[in-house]
Design a protein around this motif. Structure first.
Motif, PDB file in Angstrom:
ATOM      1  N   ALA A   1      36.285  19.095 -51.491  1.00  0.00           N
ATOM      2  CA  ALA A   1      37.604  19.797 -51.941  1.00  0.00           C
ATOM      3  C   ALA A   1      38.876  19.179 -52.116  1.00  0.00           C
ATOM      4  CB  ALA A   1      37.949  20.730 -50.671  1.00  0.00           C
ATOM      5  N   HIS A   2      38.747  17.659 -52.181  1.00  0.00           N
ATOM      6  CA  HIS A   2      39.647  16.723 -52.222  1.00  0.00           C
ATOM      7  C   HIS A   2      39.310  15.521 -53.156  1.00  0.00           C
ATOM      8  CE1 HIS A   2      41.038  18.936 -48.712  1.00  0.00           C
ATOM      9  NE2 HIS A   2      41.955  18.801 -49.088  1.00  0.00           N
ATOM     10  N   GLU A   3      39.775  15.481 -54.375  1.00  0.00           N
ATOM     11  CA  GLU A   3      39.322  14.565 -55.351  1.00  0.00           C
ATOM     12  C   GLU A   3      39.557  12.804 -54.621  1.00  0.00           C
ATOM     13  OE1 GLU A   3      41.268  14.932 -59.080  1.00  0.00           O
ATOM     14  OE2 GLU A   3      40.617  13.045 -59.872  1.00  0.00           O
ATOM     15  N   GLY A   4      38.649  12.042 -54.814  1.00  0.00           N
ATOM     16  CA  GLY A   4      38.897  10.694 -54.680  1.00  0.00           C
ATOM     17  C   GLY A   4      38.584  10.377 -53.180  1.00  0.00           C
ATOM     18  N   VAL A   5      38.208  11.463 -52.283  1.00  0.00           N
ATOM     19  CA  VAL A   5      37.850  10.969 -50.849  1.00  0.00           C
ATOM     20  C   VAL A   5      36.376  11.028 -50.546  1.00  0.00           C
ATOM     21  CG1 VAL A   5      38.094  12.227 -48.507  1.00  0.00           C
ATOM     22  CG2 VAL A   5      40.096  12.603 -50.214  1.00  0.00           C
ATOM     23  N   SER A   6      36.195   9.900 -49.939  1.00  0.00           N
ATOM     24  CA  SER A   6      34.831   9.498 -49.519  1.00  0.00           C
ATOM     25  C   SER A   6      34.414  10.350 -48.418  1.00  0.00           C
ATOM     26  CB  SER A   6      34.623   7.881 -49.265  1.00  0.00           C
ATOM     27  OG  SER A   6      33.224   7.829 -48.529  1.00  0.00           O
ATOM     28  N   SER A   7      32.962  11.116 -48.355  1.00  0.00           N
ATOM     29  CA  SER A   7      32.716  11.969 -47.294  1.00  0.00           C
ATOM     30  C   SER A   7      32.316  10.977 -46.216  1.00  0.00           C
ATOM     31  CB  SER A   7      31.445  12.759 -47.735  1.00  0.00           C
ATOM     32  OG  SER A   7      30.638  12.066 -48.313  1.00  0.00           O
ATOM     33  N   ARG A   8      31.716   9.765 -46.729  1.00  0.00           N
ATOM     34  CA  ARG A   8      31.200   8.758 -45.736  1.00  0.00           C
ATOM     35  C   ARG A   8      32.420   8.150 -44.581  1.00  0.00           C
ATOM     36  NH1 ARG A   8      27.401   3.513 -47.417  1.00  0.00           N
ATOM     37  NH2 ARG A   8      26.187   5.400 -47.396  1.00  0.00           N
ATOM     38  N   GLU A   9      33.489   7.960 -45.455  1.00  0.00           N
ATOM     39  CA  GLU A   9      34.799   7.527 -44.916  1.00  0.00           C
ATOM     40  C   GLU A   9      35.062   8.649 -43.855  1.00  0.00           C
ATOM     41  OE1 GLU A   9      39.158   5.558 -45.645  1.00  0.00           O
ATOM     42  OE2 GLU A   9      37.744   6.565 -47.220  1.00  0.00           O
ATOM     43  N   LEU A  10      35.163   9.787 -44.337  1.00  0.00           N
ATOM     44  CA  LEU A  10      35.541  11.122 -43.477  1.00  0.00           C
ATOM     45  C   LEU A  10      34.775  11.138 -42.206  1.00  0.00           C
ATOM     46  CD1 LEU A  10      36.556  14.164 -45.385  1.00  0.00           C
ATOM     47  CD2 LEU A  10      38.063  12.963 -43.703  1.00  0.00           C
ATOM     48  N   TYR A  11      33.416  10.828 -42.510  1.00  0.00           N
ATOM     49  CA  TYR A  11      32.568  11.075 -41.418  1.00  0.00           C
ATOM     50  C   TYR A  11      32.663  10.021 -40.392  1.00  0.00           C
ATOM     51  CZ  TYR A  11      27.996  11.071 -39.062  1.00  0.00           C
ATOM     52  OH  TYR A  11      26.919  11.068 -38.104  1.00  0.00           O
ATOM     53  N   GLU A  12      32.889   8.947 -40.840  1.00  0.00           N
ATOM     54  CA  GLU A  12      33.141   7.716 -39.571  1.00  0.00           C
ATOM     55  C   GLU A  12      34.293   7.630 -39.089  1.00  0.00           C
ATOM     56  OE1 GLU A  12      30.829   4.555 -42.441  1.00  0.00           O
ATOM     57  OE2 GLU A  12      32.737   4.411 -42.503  1.00  0.00           O
ATOM     58  N   LEU A  13      35.480   8.163 -39.812  1.00  0.00           N
ATOM     59  CA  LEU A  13      36.759   8.547 -39.016  1.00  0.00           C
ATOM     60  C   LEU A  13      36.461   9.651 -38.068  1.00  0.00           C
ATOM     61  CD1 LEU A  13      39.036   8.440 -42.235  1.00  0.00           C
ATOM     62  CD2 LEU A  13      39.147   6.681 -40.025  1.00  0.00           C
ATOM     63  N   ALA A  14      36.118  10.682 -38.429  1.00  0.00           N
ATOM     64  CA  ALA A  14      35.701  11.948 -37.516  1.00  0.00           C
ATOM     65  C   ALA A  14      34.761  11.249 -36.322  1.00  0.00           C
ATOM     66  CB  ALA A  14      34.933  12.874 -38.195  1.00  0.00           C
ATOM     67  N   LEU A  15      33.899  10.385 -36.350  1.00  0.00           N
ATOM     68  CA  LEU A  15      32.962  10.046 -35.293  1.00  0.00           C
ATOM     69  C   LEU A  15      34.013   9.169 -34.554  1.00  0.00           C
ATOM     70  CD1 LEU A  15      30.003   8.600 -36.878  1.00  0.00           C
ATOM     71  CD2 LEU A  15      29.943  10.481 -35.385  1.00  0.00           C
ATOM     72  N   ARG A  16      34.925   8.312 -35.036  1.00  0.00           N
ATOM     73  CA  ARG A  16      35.764   7.635 -33.973  1.00  0.00           C
ATOM     74  C   ARG A  16      36.730   8.541 -33.332  1.00  0.00           C
ATOM     75  NH1 ARG A  16      35.904   3.599 -38.539  1.00  0.00           N
ATOM     76  NH2 ARG A  16      37.920   4.154 -39.072  1.00  0.00           N
ATOM     77  N   HIS A  17      37.127   9.541 -34.096  1.00  0.00           N
ATOM     78  CA  HIS A  17      38.091  10.626 -33.447  1.00  0.00           C
ATOM     79  C   HIS A  17      37.445  11.213 -32.107  1.00  0.00           C
ATOM     80  CE1 HIS A  17      40.394  14.439 -32.827  1.00  0.00           C
ATOM     81  NE2 HIS A  17      41.329  13.534 -33.513  1.00  0.00           N
ATOM     82  N   ASP A  18      36.209  11.515 -32.618  1.00  0.00           N
ATOM     83  CA  ASP A  18      35.479  12.300 -31.638  1.00  0.00           C
ATOM     84  C   ASP A  18      35.084  11.574 -30.200  1.00  0.00           C
ATOM     85  OD1 ASP A  18      32.303  13.858 -31.227  1.00  0.00           O
ATOM     86  OD2 ASP A  18      34.107  14.655 -30.994  1.00  0.00           O
ATOM     87  N   GLY A  19      35.109   9.938 -30.549  1.00  0.00           N
ATOM     88  CA  GLY A  19      34.718   9.316 -29.411  1.00  0.00           C
ATOM     89  C   GLY A  19      36.077   8.798 -28.658  1.00  0.00           C
ATOM     90  N   THR A  20      37.147   9.191 -29.214  1.00  0.00           N
ATOM     91  CA  THR A  20      38.438   8.923 -28.301  1.00  0.00           C
ATOM     92  C   THR A  20      38.669   9.872 -27.191  1.00  0.00           C
ATOM     93  OG1 THR A  20      39.795  10.143 -29.852  1.00  0.00           O
ATOM     94  CG2 THR A  20      39.444   7.650 -30.328  1.00  0.00           C
TER      95      THR A  20
END
Length: 290
Positions: free
Chosen positions: A271-290
């Motif tokens: 839904a957002h041009e230029g945004v990587s799903s892999r980068e989003l996934y890794e950021l969400a994983l880190r967020h979930d682990g905090t």
């Protein structure tokens, strides 16, 4: 021409032809434009001197009568053109560059001819609006032409504020003298990160298309004298590139609601041009682990 106010109507009226002319390079003239000029009984030109120069470039020897038709005489001259059409004369209307009617004279003549049930046809051709849009690199599926931005600071700011949520790509004409001021106002009204392009001198020797954010383009214009014919193209509100860091919350929220994190990351990125799903996934994983 027309002959007299009391002339008998012709059995068949003439045709009003709106003919697009080159926006810079005379080699862009179409064969139909040349033919229309050669066959015309009357040519109504925004600037008769520019018409003469174009005819020299195209090696066209006009036999038609030539009259000036511009913003200062449209009202009185339109009725005169309609009389010529009723008498059976073919009338070609040209402006300085591009398609008549589009930020140029011609609308009154077209509207009056249609209301009088007189035939109107078009000789299509170059358009600064479409040329700049195609060269901008911005989305072309939906766009809106806004003409010239208001000169007054307050009105200009109001117009840009009203258009800030517009999802279509926006196209403006601008004077080179006001380009820097308008770009700065756009950066303030639309956001400095909004993608845009400045197209100048299209099809001419010094053609230039500069692309970047409105903030970058405003800074560029502020530091130099911008010259030539200017078209500004601004991406719609959906074309603003979001940062992956700003979208992590959406992924987390979807995951909390029961969606698989990988699927949530893909959906948000799509839904957002230029945004990587892999980068989003890794950021969400880190967020979930905090």
């Amino acid at each position: 021409m027309p002959t007299t106010p009391d002339a008998e109507p012709a059995a068949r009226p003439g045709v009003l032809t709106l003919a697009a002319t080159p926006i810079g390079n005379p080699a862009d003239a179409s064969y139909r434009l040349v033919r229309a000029l050669l066959d015309a009984d009357l040519v109504a030109a925004e600037d008769t001197r520019r018409l003469a120069r174009l005819c020299r470039d195209l090696d066209v020897e006009l036999t038609a009568s030539v009259v000036a038709y511009h913003e200062h005489n449209e009202g009185e001259r339109t009725a005169w053109l309609l009389d010529a059409l009723r008498e059976g004369h073919s009338v070609v209307l040209v402006t300085d560059a591009g398609m008549p009617v589009v930020s140029d004279p011609g609308y009154r003549a077209v509207r009056a001819a249609i209301d009088a049930d007189l035939p109107v046809t078009i000789v299509p051709g170059p358009s600064a609006v479409l040329t700049a849009l195609a060269a901008s690199g911005l989305p072309t599926d939906r766009f809106a032409f806004e003409g010239f931005a208001p000169r007054g600071e307050g009105r200009r700011a109001g117009v840009f504020a009203a258009l800030a949520g517009e999802e279509r790509t926006l196209i403006f004409f601008e004077s080179p003298r006001r380009t820097a001021v308008t770009l700065a106002a756009m950066a303030a009204g639309f956001g400095a990160d909004r993608p845009a392009a400045v197209a100048r001198e299209l099809t001419k020797t010094h053609e230039e298309v500069r692309r970047g954010t409105l903030g970058e383009l405003a800074a560029w214009a502020q530091d130099r004298e911008v010259l030539g014919e200017i078209v500004l193209v601004v991406g719609g509100s959906r074309t603003v590139r979001a940062r992956a860091e700003d979208l992590v919350g959406q992924v987390v929220a979807r995951t909390t609601a029961g969606e698989r994190m990988k699927d949530a990351a893909k959906a948000v990125a799509a839904a957002h041009e230029g945004v990587s799903s892999r980068e989003l996934y890794e950021l969400a994983l880190r967020h979930d682990g905090t």
